[in-house]
Scaffold this active site. Structure first.
Site, PDB file in Angstrom:
ATOM      1  N   ASP A 177       0.845  -1.195   0.000  1.00 12.72           N
ATOM      2  CA  ASP A 177       0.000   0.000   0.000  1.00 12.72           C
ATOM      3  C   ASP A 177       0.879   1.244   0.000  1.00 12.72           C
ATOM      4  OD1 ASP A 177      -2.278  -1.493   0.162  1.00 12.72           O
ATOM      5  OD2 ASP A 177      -2.910  -0.777   2.130  1.00 12.72           O
ATOM      6  N   LYS A 195      -8.178   0.628  -5.103  1.00 10.06           N
ATOM      7  CA  LYS A 195      -9.378   0.059  -4.482  1.00 10.06           C
ATOM      8  C   LYS A 195     -10.650   0.788  -4.907  1.00 10.06           C
ATOM      9  CE  LYS A 195      -7.123  -1.260  -0.099  1.00 10.06           C
ATOM     10  NZ  LYS A 195      -7.057  -2.715  -0.169  1.00 10.06           N
ATOM     11  N   GLY A 235      -5.608  -2.729   8.698  1.00  4.78           N
ATOM     12  CA  GLY A 235      -5.283  -1.539   9.476  1.00  4.78           C
ATOM     13  C   GLY A 235      -5.107  -1.792  10.956  1.00  4.78           C
ATOM     14  N   GLY A 277      -3.318  -7.043   8.242  1.00 11.99           N
ATOM     15  CA  GLY A 277      -2.616  -7.140   9.518  1.00 11.99           C
ATOM     16  C   GLY A 277      -1.192  -7.659   9.446  1.00 11.99           C
ATOM     17  N   GLY A 301      -0.339  -3.709   3.951  1.00 12.44           N
ATOM     18  CA  GLY A 301      -1.044  -2.434   3.922  1.00 12.44           C
ATOM     19  C   GLY A 301      -0.313  -1.406   4.742  1.00 12.44           C
ATOM     20  N   SER A 302      -0.820  -1.184   5.940  1.00 13.36           N
ATOM     21  CA  SER A 302      -0.251  -0.151   6.802  1.00 13.36           C
ATOM     22  C   SER A 302       1.116  -0.567   7.350  1.00 13.36           C
ATOM     23  CB  SER A 302      -1.218   0.107   7.963  1.00 13.36           C
ATOM     24  OG  SER A 302      -2.555   0.093   7.494  1.00 13.36           O
TER      25      SER A 302
END
Lengths: 300, 201
Positions: A30, A87, A159, A220, A241-242
């Protein structure tokens, strides 16, 4: 040389699923800026997911989360040579049409954004661009494939920096596939009804002993060890992602997770890779989330 | 016979399956193994570099020391086949994109490549294409590269529009498309025949 031009075809199932296969063994990261996209490419990411906000910030900000500004996505597409994904909200086929017009390489119909349609997912077969969709179990995965998804990813709980839900979803999917082995035709039919999935896809999955499309882990994943865990549980690759740009040292974390996917079954090398990476993202204990705060129950 | 498929990233499994089927079809006995670390390549009779992301594959094979092993074998006449990202990795010269991303190449085939020559995924295509020594072949191009310049030693095997999309230089062979994504084994059989001839010498 002979070229049968009248037989030239775009957007076929083979091309869509083939694109996803090229991502296998890779890490999709991301990113929210061209600079982050370049860091991801330099670290060896196979693709980037262009976002307005990473999921951790979407959670923090609240409100309706929508498709990112096409200007941001375009800037990221211009910055890197690897594929760029983006997305759209579940069921929001107009956002998907816009992303296809923009030239995005793959569309993630994602529960991380606020769902736009409570009844229907996007009819993904109407698009030339391939789609990836989230799933928590085999039934969800096969329904999405039936709608035209060329790639599946676990939903996890995006997230949170907590891999537990991604583990649960991957185990459920892989376990269900193993259970299909040896079932008779009538048992498979009953099972298809039970999980609300098309019978033909259940049979194909039983025969292949894997999903008919590429299956990534997502939601996650925050450390090299998380990436290794998901690969050992049967993932074809991972989305982070994060976990990268919310960590203390994104460059090192990005490099380390790429290497960890390649060395997922070699703990000695993983030990080296994992040294001195700085703080990973802080994360949230999923038990502290209320049902309304969970993203994974969207679009099932 | 032992064929090594560079397995750091990409559609490795598809190449392994296609190569095993091609071995059966050729009546050859042997194994096909993925390579994710040093020490596997040196005992091989042929090497395949699969499709995937060339920036990722290139970084990992140079970082893990697999690149040096491939070079040593290739310079010893062991056949090497690259498809899509593999074609880029085998090339001597890259384009602006290759330079921009600082991607290292094996430089085994005297060609100039252009990454993403046909555009983005939306522009990916399937087309029946004439391939020299093979015939009409169902070519699957996915964000494919192309060859835009060839040296004297290079034999052109296939073209599309103004681009070269299949080429051979002695023991090195490469295609811009993905034979491993089809059920048509002719290209893998052709490569195995090269490996068989080379291992006899």
């Amino acid at each position: 040389m002979i070229v049968e031009l009248e037989k030239l075809r775009h957007g076929t199932e083979l091309l869509k699923r083939g694109f996803a296969k090229m991502q296998k063994g890779g890490v999709i990261m991301d990113v929210t800026t061209p600079e982050q996209a370049q860091i991801a490419e330099d670290a060896g990411a196979v693709a980037v997911m262009a976002l307005h906000r990473v999921p951790a910030d979407i959670r923090a900000v609240g409100g309706v989360a929508r498709m990112a500004d096409p200007k941001i996505i375009q800037a990221i597409m211009d910055a890197v040579t690897i594929p760029v994904m983006a997305k759209v909200r579940i069921g929001h086929f107009a956002e998907a049409q816009i992303l296809e017009a923009l030239g995005v390489d793959m569309i993630d119909e994602s529960e991380v954004l606020t769902p736009a349609d409570e009844m229907f997912h996007i009819d993904k077969r109407q698009f030339k661009v391939p789609f990836v969709c989230g799933a928590r179990n085999l039934g969800e995965a096969l329904r999405r494939i039936d709608e035209g998804a060329a790639m599946i990813r676990t939903k996890g709980e995006a997230g949170t920096g907590n891999v537990a839900e991604a583990v649960r979803h991957m185990r459920l999917i892989m376990g269900a596939i193993r259970e299909l082995k040896g079932k008779s035709e009538e048992e498979l039919k009953a099972y298809a009804r039970k999980i609300e999935a098309p019978y033909e896809l259940v049979v194909e999955t039983a025969d292949l002993q894997r999903l008919p499309v590429v299956n990534f882990a997502a939601g996650g994943i925050a450390t090299p060890a998380d990436a290794s865990l998901m690969m050992q549980l049967g993932a074809d690759g991972v989305f982070v992602g994060s976990g990268i740009f919310k960590s203390e040292n994104p460059e090192r974390m990005a490099n380390a997770i790429v290497e960890a996917v390649n060395y997922h079954d070699d703990p000695y090398t993983l030990a080296e890779i994992s040294k001195g990476l700085g703080e990973p993202m802080k994360g949230i204990d999923i038990r502290e989330l209320s049902e309304e705060e969970k993203l994974q129950t969207r679009g099932i | 016979m032992r064929i090594a498929v560079v397995g750091v990233q990409g559609d490795v499994e598809e190449h392994i399956i296609a190569t095993k089927k091609a071995m059966d079809a050729e009546g050859l006995k042997g194994e096909v193994i993925p390579v994710r670390k040093q020490g596997v390549v040196p005992d091989s009779d042929g090497i395949i570099i699969p499709g995937g992301e060339s920036t990722t594959i290139s970084r990992l094979i140079f970082r893990e020391g697999i690149a040096e092993e491939i070079l040593a074998l290739a310079n010893n006449d062991v056949p090497v086949m690259g498809t899509c990202a593999g074609l880029i990795t085998l090339a001597k010269h890259g384009d602006e994109e290759v330079k921009k991303t600082g991607q290292k190449l094996l430089r085994l085939m005297d060609v100039q490549v252009k990454r993403n020559a046909f555009g983005r995924q939306r522009e990916s295509f399937e087309v029946p294409l004439e391939v020299k020594n093979i015939g009409i072949y169902p070519a699957v191009f996915i964000r494919a590269p192309a060859i835009v310049g060839v040296g004297k030693e290079v034999e052109v095997l296939a073209t599309f529009e103004d681009f070269v999309v299949g080429a051979r230089q002695d023991n090195i062979i490469s295609f811009a498309f993905h034979p491993e994504l089809t059920d048509d084994l002719r290209i893998h059989r052709y490569f195995l025949a090269m490996c068989k001839t080379a291992s006899r010498q």
